[in-house]
Design an enzyme around this catalytic site. Sequence first.
Site, short mmCIF file in Angstrom:
data_model
loop_
_atom_site.label_atom_id
_atom_site.label_comp_id
_atom_site.label_asym_id
_atom_site.label_seq_id
_atom_site.Cartn_x
_atom_site.Cartn_y
_atom_site.Cartn_z
N ARG A 103 0.90 -1.06 -0.04
CA ARG A 103 0.03 0.12 0.07
C ARG A 103 0.97 1.20 0.02
O ARG A 103 1.65 1.49 1.04
CB ARG A 103 -0.75 0.07 1.06
N HIS A 130 -7.48 0.66 -6.56
CA HIS A 130 -7.73 -0.39 -5.21
C HIS A 130 -8.30 -1.49 -5.67
O HIS A 130 -9.20 -1.80 -5.43
CB HIS A 130 -8.56 0.56 -4.31
N GLN A 133 -10.41 -3.90 -3.32
CA GLN A 133 -11.79 -3.69 -2.90
C GLN A 133 -12.79 -4.19 -3.70
O GLN A 133 -13.78 -4.49 -3.43
CB GLN A 133 -11.69 -2.31 -2.75
N ASP A 218 -17.41 7.36 -2.17
CA ASP A 218 -16.05 7.12 -1.28
C ASP A 218 -15.77 8.67 -0.90
O ASP A 218 -16.32 9.77 -1.05
CB ASP A 218 -14.89 6.58 -2.23
N CYS A 258 -16.33 1.63 0.26
CA CYS A 258 -15.21 0.97 0.50
C CYS A 258 -14.93 1.15 2.09
O CYS A 258 -14.17 0.38 2.76
CB CYS A 258 -14.02 1.22 -0.42
N ARG A 286 -13.72 -8.55 2.15
CA ARG A 286 -12.39 -8.44 1.67
C ARG A 286 -11.65 -9.82 2.26
O ARG A 286 -10.85 -10.11 1.34
CB ARG A 286 -11.73 -7.10 2.57
N1 NVA Z 1 -9.98 6.61 -1.84
C1 NVA Z 1 -9.74 6.54 -0.47
C2 NVA Z 1 -9.76 4.89 -0.22
C3 NVA Z 1 -9.58 4.42 1.40
C4 NVA Z 1 -9.57 2.95 1.50
C5 NVA Z 1 -8.24 6.89 -0.11
O1 NVA Z 1 -7.35 6.68 -1.04
O2 NVA Z 1 -8.01 7.55 0.86
N1 CP Z 2 -11.53 0.32 2.13
C1 CP Z 2 -10.08 -0.08 2.85
O1 CP Z 2 -9.13 -0.42 1.80
O2 CP Z 2 -10.05 0.12 3.93
P1 CP Z 2 -8.69 0.27 4.94
O3 CP Z 2 -8.06 1.86 4.47
O4 CP Z 2 -8.92 0.36 6.31
O5 CP Z 2 -7.69 -0.81 4.67
#
Ligand code: NVA
Ligand code: CP
Length: 309
Positions: A103, A130, A133, A218, A258, A286
């Site tokens: 990540r 992502h 997800q 989101d 998500c 997940r």
């Molecule tokens: N779009 C959000 C998703 C978090 C799981 C981010 O990138 O912060």
């Molecule tokens: N939806 C998701 O990826 O959540 P986290 O940021 O908690 O991993």
Amino acid sequence: MVRHFLTLMDLSPVELNGLIQRAIELKREYLAGRAYEPMRNKTLAMIFDKSSTRTRVSFETGFTQFGGNSIFLSPADSQLGRGEPIEDTARVLSGMVDIVVIRTGPHEMVDTFATYSSIPVINGLTDSFHPCQLLADIQTYSERRGTIRGRKVAWIGDGNNMCHSWINAARQFEFNLHIAAPIGYEPDPGLLAQNGSHVELGDDPLSAAKDAHIVVTDTWVNMGQEQERISRIAAFEGFCVNRAVMQQAATDAVFMHCLPAYRGFEVEADVIDGPQSVVWEQAANRLHAQKALIEFLMGVPRTEFEQTD
Ligand code: NVA
Ligand code: CP
């Protein structure tokens, strides 16, 4: 040849659909309390330089359920944080562990890691995509309503990493995605151009949601955009998924997010906590979808489970 999962385009539609079915089977086995441990003596490394609750917990728990062990590495306590090149880290980890989840911000980082890795690499979120997800999201819709093929999905909000993965999903799973994003916050134009046959872009949440089978949103402030918080909240006015938006959708529509969610911003509490919301199932799935992904990428011959319940 080693397979990676950096975006949904790394698997064929047949492979993706097979993976969703397998996730449903693995969930059934797990809920029945039957052990299945194809990752005994295997190790998963998780390199996370952004926060996470669901992704971290689901990968670590899933790998434990599979009989394996996982190691969590943050930049603060690995040499990556002190400037060791990604290329070197990829080659070192390839000699020690069996599979990696990353990540991070720049998508190029996971591309580079995968180029130098001889073990499977999974994208656990980048600024651009992502994909994990989406596996859970498609599994959730399949369990609730059957195939997503030919359905209408309304994306209301930012053209962010999640929106990009929904665009890829529209192509791979053959559904129609209607995006309503404020001007200046649209998804990547190149990605849109490649997927024009499955995706429509506008800036009106009500028309995007019209007759939709899924309404999804989101956060307006993605990880790394904390400084833009005030301007983003202003720009997204009118893009909250509220009852009026849900009323445009099909009567059996589901609401997806998500998570983490910010009630009163991208979604009203009565929608996310209401009867059409499937967000807790998305989160729980997940675990199962990623177990199916690990099994696939690790080339585990599929055990056929007997359906005894
Ligand atoms: N779009 C959000 C998703 C978090 C799981 C981010 O990138 O912060
Ligand atoms: N939806 C998701 O990826 O959540 P986290 O940021 O908690 O991993």
